[in-house]
Design an enzyme around this catalytic site. Structure first.
Site, PDB file in Angstrom:
ATOM      1  N   HIS A 199     -14.495  -9.905   1.526  1.00 12.96           N
ATOM      2  CA  HIS A 199     -14.164 -11.333   1.528  1.00 12.96           C
ATOM      3  C   HIS A 199     -15.424 -12.199   1.449  1.00 12.96           C
ATOM      4  O   HIS A 199     -16.476 -11.855   2.001  1.00 12.96           O
ATOM      5  CB  HIS A 199     -13.376 -11.687   2.786  1.00 12.96           C
ATOM      6  CG  HIS A 199     -12.024 -11.063   2.836  1.00 12.96           C
ATOM      7  ND1 HIS A 199     -10.951 -11.565   2.140  1.00 12.96           N
ATOM      8  CD2 HIS A 199     -11.571  -9.955   3.479  1.00 12.96           C
ATOM      9  CE1 HIS A 199      -9.884 -10.814   2.376  1.00 12.96           C
ATOM     10  NE2 HIS A 199     -10.237  -9.830   3.176  1.00 12.96           N
ATOM     11  N   ILE A 240     -10.970  -5.216   0.222  1.00 14.11           N
ATOM     12  CA  ILE A 240     -11.551  -6.483  -0.228  1.00 14.11           C
ATOM     13  C   ILE A 240     -12.796  -6.821   0.590  1.00 14.11           C
ATOM     14  O   ILE A 240     -12.790  -6.739   1.821  1.00 14.11           O
ATOM     15  CB  ILE A 240     -10.527  -7.638  -0.088  1.00 14.11           C
ATOM     16  CG1 ILE A 240      -9.202  -7.291  -0.776  1.00 14.11           C
ATOM     17  CG2 ILE A 240     -11.117  -8.928  -0.654  1.00 14.11           C
ATOM     18  CD1 ILE A 240      -9.304  -6.969  -2.237  1.00 14.11           C
ATOM     19  N   THR A 289      -7.300   2.653  10.108  1.00 13.99           N
ATOM     20  CA  THR A 289      -7.325   1.404   9.349  1.00 13.99           C
ATOM     21  C   THR A 289      -8.325   1.464   8.203  1.00 13.99           C
ATOM     22  O   THR A 289      -8.104   0.868   7.143  1.00 13.99           O
ATOM     23  CB  THR A 289      -7.655   0.231  10.279  1.00 13.99           C
ATOM     24  OG1 THR A 289      -6.674   0.163  11.313  1.00 13.99           O
ATOM     25  CG2 THR A 289      -7.674  -1.091   9.532  1.00 13.99           C
ATOM     26  N   SER A 336      -8.958  -8.119   9.630  1.00 14.41           N
ATOM     27  CA  SER A 336      -9.620  -8.778   8.501  1.00 14.41           C
ATOM     28  C   SER A 336     -10.336 -10.040   8.980  1.00 14.41           C
ATOM     29  O   SER A 336      -9.755 -10.816   9.738  1.00 14.41           O
ATOM     30  CB  SER A 336      -8.581  -9.138   7.440  1.00 14.41           C
ATOM     31  OG  SER A 336      -9.187  -9.749   6.334  1.00 14.41           O
ATOM     32  N   CYS A 368      -8.324  17.816 -11.702  1.00 12.30           N
ATOM     33  CA  CYS A 368      -7.422  16.654 -11.675  1.00 12.30           C
ATOM     34  C   CYS A 368      -7.488  15.959 -13.026  1.00 12.30           C
ATOM     35  O   CYS A 368      -8.506  15.349 -13.365  1.00 12.30           O
ATOM     36  CB  CYS A 368      -7.840  15.695 -10.559  1.00 12.30           C
ATOM     37  SG  CYS A 368      -6.954  14.123 -10.555  1.00 12.30           S
ATOM     38  N   CYS A 371      -5.539  13.447 -14.092  1.00  8.28           N
ATOM     39  CA  CYS A 371      -5.359  11.988 -14.004  1.00  8.28           C
ATOM     40  C   CYS A 371      -6.692  11.266 -13.824  1.00  8.28           C
ATOM     41  O   CYS A 371      -6.963  10.247 -14.460  1.00  8.28           O
ATOM     42  CB  CYS A 371      -4.430  11.632 -12.851  1.00  8.28           C
ATOM     43  SG  CYS A 371      -2.732  12.220 -13.000  1.00  8.28           S
ATOM     44  N   LYS A 409      -3.884 -13.499   5.432  1.00 13.37           N
ATOM     45  CA  LYS A 409      -4.295 -14.079   4.156  1.00 13.37           C
ATOM     46  C   LYS A 409      -3.201 -13.973   3.097  1.00 13.37           C
ATOM     47  O   LYS A 409      -3.423 -14.338   1.947  1.00 13.37           O
ATOM     48  CB  LYS A 409      -5.583 -13.405   3.679  1.00 13.37           C
ATOM     49  CG  LYS A 409      -6.767 -13.661   4.616  1.00 13.37           C
ATOM     50  CD  LYS A 409      -8.009 -12.941   4.158  1.00 13.37           C
ATOM     51  CE  LYS A 409      -9.211 -13.309   5.021  1.00 13.37           C
ATOM     52  NZ  LYS A 409      -9.077 -12.876   6.412  1.00 13.37           N
ATOM     53  N   GLU A 447     -14.405  11.527  17.005  1.00 15.69           N
ATOM     54  CA  GLU A 447     -13.224  11.069  16.271  1.00 15.69           C
ATOM     55  C   GLU A 447     -12.028  11.924  16.671  1.00 15.69           C
ATOM     56  O   GLU A 447     -12.074  13.154  16.595  1.00 15.69           O
ATOM     57  CB  GLU A 447     -13.466  11.175  14.763  1.00 15.69           C
ATOM     58  CG  GLU A 447     -12.250  10.952  13.888  1.00 15.69           C
ATOM     59  CD  GLU A 447     -11.540   9.643  14.169  1.00 15.69           C
ATOM     60  OE1 GLU A 447     -10.303   9.675  14.400  1.00 15.69           O
ATOM     61  OE2 GLU A 447     -12.208   8.593  14.166  1.00 15.69           O
ATOM     62  N   ARG A 476      -3.486  -2.972  11.193  1.00 15.01           N
ATOM     63  CA  ARG A 476      -4.682  -3.728  11.568  1.00 15.01           C
ATOM     64  C   ARG A 476      -4.670  -3.990  13.070  1.00 15.01           C
ATOM     65  O   ARG A 476      -3.611  -4.180  13.674  1.00 15.01           O
ATOM     66  CB  ARG A 476      -4.736  -5.069  10.826  1.00 15.01           C
ATOM     67  CG  ARG A 476      -5.006  -4.943   9.344  1.00 15.01           C
ATOM     68  CD  ARG A 476      -3.742  -5.003   8.523  1.00 15.01           C
ATOM     69  NE  ARG A 476      -3.332  -6.379   8.265  1.00 15.01           N
ATOM     70  CZ  ARG A 476      -2.176  -6.701   7.676  1.00 15.01           C
ATOM     71  NH1 ARG A 476      -1.339  -5.769   7.281  1.00 15.01           N
ATOM     72  NH2 ARG A 476      -1.876  -7.965   7.466  1.00 15.01           N
TER      73      ARG A 476
END
Length: 477
Positions: A49, A47, A40, A338, A400, A402, A250, A31, A311
Site C-alpha cells: 500500500h 498489496i 495470514t 492491513s 508443472c 501451467c 479497504k 513456528e 486478518r
C-alpha cells in the site's frame, strides 16, 4: 540461554529475524505450523500500500510509509517478486469524491509522494476496463504488489543463512518469567531460556501476550474471501483498483498479482474461529457483486482458486508494537492487519533496533551473507537455459506445465535453508501447482520428488499440515 526467541514465522517474525541476524546474537524462531508463512502471510492480497489510508500520527501510518519505501530494494536483496504498479481509489459520485480529497490530505500528512486526484478521462485512458461510471480517482503511483509468502520465506532463509535457527512444529504452551529473561515451554515438552521474547504470533498474538502480561489484548479474526483468476485475466487492469474504503476495510479490490494473475477480493467479516479458512457462497457472491462495480468485464469463469485469509483485528485501533509495560524484554508485534504486509520491513527494522538497544553492548556482524541465487528457469535466455541444463539435466525436465517449473527448481527449494517439506511448501517456494490446473497434473510428481529427496515414503508426504495426508495406503501390490 539464547538472546532472542521470536514466536511466529509469518512476515513480521521473518522481518524481525532478518534484521536481528545482522547482529552477533543467538536467535531462534518458533513456528507452531509444519511450515513457515502458513497463516495470514500466506493468504492475503499481496498489496504494498502507498500509505494514504492510515490515520496520521498512528503506527500504521508511520510503518506503512517507511515499509513501502523499503520494498523495492529489499525484494532485490532477497530475490522476492515486487512490481510498483500504482493504485487507484475510484469514486462513483461527487460524495465519494469528497472522500478522495480526505484520503489525499491524509496522504500528504503521512508523507506519501506523488499523490494526485485524477478525472474520468485520465482514468479511462490509464485503465480502459474500469467502469465508465467512475467520476474521479486518487492515484498513488508508489503502490505495488508482491508475493507475500515468498517475501516471508526469503527473509527467513536469509536469517537462517546468517545463523538464526528456525523451528517448525514448535507450538508455545507456556512462558515463565525468570530472574533474567523467560523460559518458553512448547506443547511437546521442549524448553528454551531466552533473554528476549518477540511475540509475532499473528492471530494468536493475544494468547502469547496474555501468558506474561496483565495488560490483556484480544484479537478477533476478520475473514476475507478471494477469487484468484487465470493469467488470461492478468492484464485486465494495470494498477491496483480500490473502491472508497469503509469502516471495516479497504473494500473489494481488483489487482494484478506479482506473477501475472488477477486477484479479486476480499470480504471483511468477523469470526471466532482462528483456524477455519473455508469459503462461503455468500462471501464469494459478495466479492463478485462488488468487483464488477469497478471493472465490469471480469470473467469469473477463468477463476482457478478461491481462498479465505484471516486478518488479526485487535481491540486496539492501531498496531501494537514494542516492549510490554509490565513484562520487560518481552516485545509485541500484534494487531498487524492491513497494511501489515507493507509495514513489515519497517516494523522488523524498528523492533530489532529496540531489542539491540535494550540488550546493550551488541555488536554488528562484519559480514551479512546473501541468499544463494535461485534459478527461475523460464526467465532465462535460451543460452542461459542450455548452460543450466548442461550443469544439471533436471532443469530440462518440466514438472508443472501451467507455470513451466522444472524438476531442478523443485529439488533446489527442498534443499535450501528453511526448505520445503510439503507439497504446498514447494508450491509457495517455486510455484508448481499455482497455475490453471492447481496441481492436478504436477501434484503427484511433486509428491514423488519430495519423497525421494527427503528419503521418505510417499504416504509420509503431506499437503501442508501434519495429518493433511494425500495417500492413505496401497490399493494393489
Amino acid at each position: 540461554m539464547v538472546d532472542v526467541i521470536i514466536i511466529g514465522a509469518g512476515v513480521m517474525g521473518a522481518a524481525t529475524a532478518y534484521e536481528l541476524a545482522k547482529y552477533n546474537l543467538k536467535i531462534k524462531v518458533l513456528e507452531k505450523e509444519h511450515d513457515v508463512s502458513n497463516g495470514t502471510s500466506k493468504a492475503n492480497s499481496g498489496i504494498v500500500h502507498a500509505g494514504y489510508d492510515a490515520k496520521e500520527g498512528t503506527l500504521m501510518a508511520k510503518y506503512n510509509a517507511l515499509g513501502n519505501s523499503m520494498y523495492e530494494e529489499l525484494c532485490k536483496e532477497i530475490d522476492a517478486p515486487f512490481k510498483r504498479t500504482g493504485s487507484l481509489v475510484l469514486a462513483f459520485s461527487e460524495e465519494e469524491r469528497e472522500h478522495l480529497k480526505q484520503l489525499y490530505e491524509r496522504g500528504l500528512k503521512n508523507g506519501i509522494p506523488e499523490l494526485r486526484i485524477i478525472e474520468k478521462e485520465e482514468i479511462l485512458k490509464m485503465e480502459p476496463n474500469v467502469s465508465g461510471e467512475v467520476v474521479a480517482a486518487l492515484y498513488a503511483p508508489t503502490a505495488g504488489v508482491t508475493g507475500p509468502w515468498e517475501v516471508t520465506i526469503k527473509l527467513l532463509e536469509n536469517a537462517a543463512i546468517n545463523g538464526v535457527e528456525v523451528l517448525t512444529d514448535a507450538k508455545v504452551e507456556k512462558i515463565e518469567k525468570l530472574e533474567k529473561g523467560y523460559k518458553v515451554i512448547l506443547t511437546d515438552g521442549r524448553e528454551f531460556e531466552t533473554k528476549v521474547v518477540v511475540n509475532a504470533a499473528g492471530l494468536f498474538a493475544d494468547e502469547i501476550n496474555n501468558l506474561v502480561s496483565s495488560k490483556k489484548i484480544k484479537i478477533t479474526p476478520r475473514a476475507g474471501e478471494y477469487y484468484l483468476l487465470d493469467k488470461v485475466q492478468g492484464n485486465l487492469v494495470n494498477n491496483v483498483i480500490f473502491q472508497c474504503p469503509t469502516k471495516v476495510g479497504k473494500g473489494v479490490l481488483v489487482a494484478p498479482t506479482a506473477h501475472g494473475n488477477l486477484i479479486v477480493g476480499p470480504t471483511a467479516s468477523l469470526t471466532d474461529d482462528k483456524e477455519y479458512v473455508g469459503n462461503t457462497l455468500v462471501g464469494l457472491d459478495a466479492v463478485r457483486a462488488a468487483a464488477v462495480k469497478s471493472v465490469k468485464d471480469i470473467n469469473f469463469r477463468d477463476n482457478i482458486k478461491n481462498f479465505n485469509g484471516l486478518r488479526a483485528e485487535s481491540d486496539c485501533p492501531d498496531f501494537i508494537i514494542g516492549e510490554v509495560e509490565d513484562a520487560p524484554y518481552f516485545f509485541n508485534i500484534a494487531g498487524t492487519k492491513s497494511p501489515g504486509l507493507t509495514s513489515a520491513p519497517a516494523i522488523g527494522l524498528d523492533v530489532a533496533r529496540m531489542i539491540v538497544e535494550k540488550l546493550g553492548d551488541v555488536s554488528k556482524k562484519e559480514e551479512h551473507k546473501k541468499n544463494r541465487p535461485q534459478i527461475h528457469f523460464m526467465e532465462l535466455s535460451s543460452e542461459e537455459k542450455a548452460e543450466v541444463i548442461k550443469k544439471d539435466p533436471r532443469y530440462g525436465r518440466i514438472i508443472c506445465r501451467c507455470e513451466s517449473i522444472t524438476e531442478g527448481e523443485i529439488v533446489d527449494v527442498i534443499h535450501r535453508m528453511v526448505g520445503a517439506k510439503t507439497v504446498d511448501g514447494v508450491k509457495k517456494r517455486c510455484r508448481p501447482g499455482m497455475g490453471r490446473c492447481q496441481g492436478g497434473f504436477c501434484g503427484p510428481r511433486v509428491q514423488e520428488i519430495l519423497a525421494r529427496e527427503l528419503n521418505k515414503n510417499l504416504d509420509e508426504i503431506v499437503q501442508d499440515k501434519v495429518g493433511a495426508y494425500i495417500l492413505t495406503g496401497e490399493t494393489k501390490k
